[in-house]
Design a protein around this motif. Sequence first.
Motif, mmCIF file in Angstrom:
data_model
loop_
_atom_site.group_PDB
_atom_site.id
_atom_site.type_symbol
_atom_site.label_atom_id
_atom_site.label_comp_id
_atom_site.label_asym_id
_atom_site.label_seq_id
_atom_site.Cartn_x
_atom_site.Cartn_y
_atom_site.Cartn_z
ATOM 1 N N GLY A 1 9.923 -25.382 -9.955
ATOM 2 C CA GLY A 1 9.982 -25.787 -8.545
ATOM 3 C C GLY A 1 11.397 -25.710 -7.982
ATOM 4 N N GLY A 2 11.513 -26.091 -6.703
ATOM 5 C CA GLY A 2 12.769 -25.944 -5.964
ATOM 6 C C GLY A 2 14.002 -26.483 -6.666
ATOM 7 N N THR A 3 13.974 -27.769 -7.081
ATOM 8 C CA THR A 3 15.182 -28.313 -7.705
ATOM 9 C C THR A 3 15.422 -27.680 -9.073
ATOM 10 O OG1 THR A 3 13.849 -30.153 -8.457
ATOM 11 C CG2 THR A 3 15.240 -30.572 -6.550
ATOM 12 N N ALA B 1 -0.490 -36.788 -4.249
ATOM 13 C CA ALA B 1 0.618 -36.647 -5.201
ATOM 14 C C ALA B 1 1.189 -35.230 -5.099
ATOM 15 C CB ALA B 1 0.147 -36.931 -6.616
ATOM 16 N N LYS B 2 2.305 -35.126 -4.417
ATOM 17 C CA LYS B 2 2.903 -33.828 -4.113
ATOM 18 C C LYS B 2 3.296 -33.043 -5.368
ATOM 19 C CE LYS B 2 7.095 -32.235 -1.814
ATOM 20 N NZ LYS B 2 8.494 -32.654 -1.880
ATOM 21 N N VAL B 3 3.356 -33.739 -6.495
ATOM 22 C CA VAL B 3 3.846 -33.103 -7.719
ATOM 23 C C VAL B 3 3.020 -31.872 -8.112
ATOM 24 C CG1 VAL B 3 2.557 -34.694 -9.225
ATOM 25 C CG2 VAL B 3 4.624 -33.573 -10.073
ATOM 26 N N ASN C 1 3.542 -42.454 -6.706
ATOM 27 C CA ASN C 1 4.788 -41.701 -6.532
ATOM 28 C C ASN C 1 5.950 -42.522 -7.112
ATOM 29 O OD1 ASN C 1 7.042 -40.354 -5.733
ATOM 30 N ND2 ASN C 1 6.380 -40.058 -3.611
ATOM 31 N N TRP D 1 7.046 -26.946 -14.216
ATOM 32 C CA TRP D 1 8.325 -27.633 -14.473
ATOM 33 C C TRP D 1 8.887 -28.140 -13.145
ATOM 34 C CZ3 TRP D 1 10.304 -28.396 -19.373
ATOM 35 C CH2 TRP D 1 9.675 -27.677 -20.396
ATOM 36 N N THR D 2 9.147 -29.457 -13.074
ATOM 37 C CA THR D 2 9.565 -30.033 -11.812
ATOM 38 C C THR D 2 10.659 -31.079 -12.023
ATOM 39 O OG1 THR D 2 8.708 -31.087 -9.816
ATOM 40 C CG2 THR D 2 7.603 -31.660 -11.868
ATOM 41 N N ASP D 3 10.834 -31.986 -11.037
ATOM 42 C CA ASP D 3 11.940 -32.944 -11.124
ATOM 43 C C ASP D 3 11.484 -34.340 -11.537
ATOM 44 O OD1 ASP D 3 10.610 -33.578 -8.825
ATOM 45 O OD2 ASP D 3 12.366 -33.557 -7.512
ATOM 46 N N GLY E 1 6.201 -35.684 -15.095
ATOM 47 C CA GLY E 1 4.751 -35.644 -15.132
ATOM 48 C C GLY E 1 4.148 -36.239 -13.889
ATOM 49 N N MET E 2 2.819 -36.401 -13.946
ATOM 50 C CA MET E 2 2.112 -37.058 -12.851
ATOM 51 C C MET E 2 2.102 -38.541 -13.176
ATOM 52 S SD MET E 2 -1.579 -35.855 -11.502
ATOM 53 C CE MET E 2 -1.440 -34.626 -10.247
ATOM 54 N N ASP F 1 2.884 -23.832 -6.951
ATOM 55 C CA ASP F 1 2.013 -24.341 -8.012
ATOM 56 C C ASP F 1 0.717 -23.530 -8.027
ATOM 57 O OD1 ASP F 1 3.836 -26.429 -8.331
ATOM 58 O OD2 ASP F 1 2.719 -27.777 -7.002
ATOM 59 N N LYS G 1 5.977 -22.345 -14.299
ATOM 60 C CA LYS G 1 6.409 -22.373 -12.899
ATOM 61 C C LYS G 1 7.548 -23.374 -12.742
ATOM 62 C CE LYS G 1 6.304 -24.518 -8.711
ATOM 63 N NZ LYS G 1 6.399 -25.928 -8.297
HETATM 64 P P1 ADP Z 1 8.762 -28.963 -6.971
HETATM 65 O O1 ADP Z 1 9.818 -28.570 -5.993
HETATM 66 O O2 ADP Z 1 9.211 -28.904 -8.393
HETATM 67 O O3 ADP Z 1 7.456 -28.269 -6.732
HETATM 68 P P2 ADP Z 1 7.801 -31.276 -5.561
HETATM 69 O O4 ADP Z 1 8.857 -31.959 -4.751
HETATM 70 O O5 ADP Z 1 6.856 -30.376 -4.863
HETATM 71 O O6 ADP Z 1 8.527 -30.521 -6.753
HETATM 72 O O7 ADP Z 1 6.944 -32.359 -6.366
HETATM 73 C C1 ADP Z 1 7.592 -33.325 -7.189
HETATM 74 C C2 ADP Z 1 7.672 -34.638 -6.445
HETATM 75 O O8 ADP Z 1 6.363 -35.174 -6.256
HETATM 76 C C3 ADP Z 1 8.371 -35.754 -7.178
HETATM 77 O O9 ADP Z 1 9.762 -35.674 -7.055
HETATM 78 C C4 ADP Z 1 7.799 -37.006 -6.520
HETATM 79 O O10 ADP Z 1 8.666 -37.442 -5.490
HETATM 80 C C5 ADP Z 1 6.511 -36.521 -5.867
HETATM 81 N N1 ADP Z 1 5.323 -37.296 -6.253
HETATM 82 C C6 ADP Z 1 4.450 -37.848 -5.370
HETATM 83 N N2 ADP Z 1 3.480 -38.488 -6.010
HETATM 84 C C7 ADP Z 1 3.705 -38.349 -7.336
HETATM 85 C C8 ADP Z 1 3.028 -38.796 -8.518
HETATM 86 N N3 ADP Z 1 1.915 -39.527 -8.460
HETATM 87 N N4 ADP Z 1 3.554 -38.461 -9.719
HETATM 88 C C9 ADP Z 1 4.688 -37.726 -9.793
HETATM 89 N N5 ADP Z 1 5.373 -37.285 -8.720
HETATM 90 C C10 ADP Z 1 4.887 -37.582 -7.496
#
Ligand code: ADP
Length: 659
Positions: A19-21, A273-275, A247, A237-239, A242-243, A219, A17
Amino acid sequence: MSSPLSPASAKPWLVAKFGGTSVSTRPRWETIARIAAEHHARGRNVLIVVSALSGITDLLKKIAEARGDTARCRQAQAAIIERHSALLRDLELPSRGEIDQWLSHLDRLIADPRCAASALDWQADVFSLGELMSSTLGAQFLRERGLATDWLDAREHLRAQPLANQNEWNRYLSAVVPAAPEPAFAQALAARGEVFITQGFIARNAEGETVLLGRGGSDTSAGYFGAMLHAEVVEIWTDVPGMFSANPRIVPEARLLARLDYEEAQEIATTGAKVLHPRSLGPLRRAGVPLVIKDTNRAHLAGTEIRAAAADTAPCVKAISARKGITLVSMETIGMWQQVGFLADVFAQFKRRGLSVDLISSAETNVTVSLDPTENLVDSDVLAALAADLAKICRVKVIAPCAAITLVGRGMRSLLHRLSGVLAEFGALDVHLISQSSNNLNLTFVIDETLVDELIPRLHALLIRADALRVEDGAVFGPSWQQLAGTAVAPSRIAWWQRERDALLHLAREGTPRYVYSLATVREHARALRALAAVDRWHYSLKANPHPAILRALHEEGFAFECVSMAEVEAVRAALPALAVENILFTPNFAPREEYAAALNAGVRTTLDALHPLLHWGELFAGRAIHLRVDLGVGRGHHDKVKTGGATSKFGVSLDQID
Ligand code: ADP
Ligand code: ASP
Ligand code: MG
């Protein structure tokens, strides 16, 4: 092509998967093509799940919530067309081409009479276009790159089922799909091809209408498909790589969590954690499919791996997370202590409004609950209706906006002795609610929303200091965000007094005790501070050390000076006779009148930090520029005696005295 000896249906599936960026630029699409091709070359069937281009869902939201404001809709529409056209140009694909069908659909939806009422089924249709466009454009690009890719309409395969008590809003905009391994589906897909691209975020209900899986729900789509295909692994796959333990965009020292079990990762996702969307893990845990979070921009980094728990895990805090936009509802019984059925009565009202309750804390006569905006439509209409219903059975107070701060880790109850420093930080704050989850995985504090961004980095540092977040455990914790970004200060710097050992021993032979300062170190630290772009004026506090050589060095580094007495003002002027008076800031506390008079006459910048001087010697200040030191009502520090703000502090004019 599959060979006859290894039927396509036997090939393992991999769901990736983006994500947006990760789908917004040409370099990212080249990475997607490379990753998909590599997995395919390793003998995997690949399903790519994509989000809308970053920012597009927010633009569609403007249309979805415009309530018939056509000008507003057209403005957002123009921005959406421009973003996609720009990417098409970058990808060297024909302008608009295949995504034209979706853009025309958007045009029709804006003209649709349901727009005026922002009907929920119509909203879901509007929102779905972001992912429909990104996946269409992606399929075209991957084919151009020579990767035979099938475009799949996710709605044909993800069937939402309404849950009992789910209201309309949830059924259309935050729907749930009961996903479990479906060998027949895997086989049918494998018979069609080997590389697919589909949309995140969207599904269909039993009536055949488009529904959404909640914001961030791509996700979840990956989780659903991963479970249905019984994938070897699901990659998110995101920006970020990892977690992290917090944040990373708020806490640069946050550490990568190299490995987590499902329950911990679930808790970190659920608590903010939005990730990773919290709903993505359940189906994978049940199907035993591991999930990996990786950075599209730095594909070589290992990321976070989430799978079943190892047997022997010691209690340890893994992360601190925060959720904003929380609404608290506090309900007080009206004089009926131990009234039977009080909880049942109040919760019935939440059920009636389709509101899902998150945290709960209760006493004999009060129960306080929290509502999380990601799971509920918590708007003022709903709240007013709820409060009116509740007012018939109790006294209601709504507290908002709040934030929930959560410590996550296994065995939280056996970690309490390590948390004294962390708990002390809450001393000066109004904590509205504390809750400890019954699964022993979290400890949550609800406070005012405005306090949270500043608090999280401090709590994170305290957790490390208290060895509650045991970052030396290399199996769990990876590098910090800062280290990964290459901006970290080398941790093992040798202190100057170690470096200068011989010189110091030599000086000691001449006589002790004596004070020795390292001007090179002073300058180095001054420069590090000056490098912070967000601050535009730097003062050195004389009380830290008034040695003339230090003052001269700091003057050369561009610092001004802060003095708390006229004696300090004189000391700095003696050390730096040519110093301009504007570079001296006088910040007295309980100083006598003569000191204010002397400072003002000398022309140094003068700070008032109490009303007394103004009330009693007002004429002294007439026509003078003064600075005000304001007490914003919140104090920080490890002990009451060192807090320089808040109710018990002697420093500063309180906000209610400003007039
Ligand atoms: P995508 O568009 O790839 O789904 P999101 O913006 O939804 O990406 O999620 C990635 C973002 O989650 C990161 O850029 C970061 O700002 C945020 N984030 C919040 N908490 C955490 C965390 N504990 N670990 C990693 N990222 C986190
Ligand atoms: N595009 C949707 C959103 O922004 C889904 C997602 O990106 O996960 O919420
Ligand atoms: Mg996301």
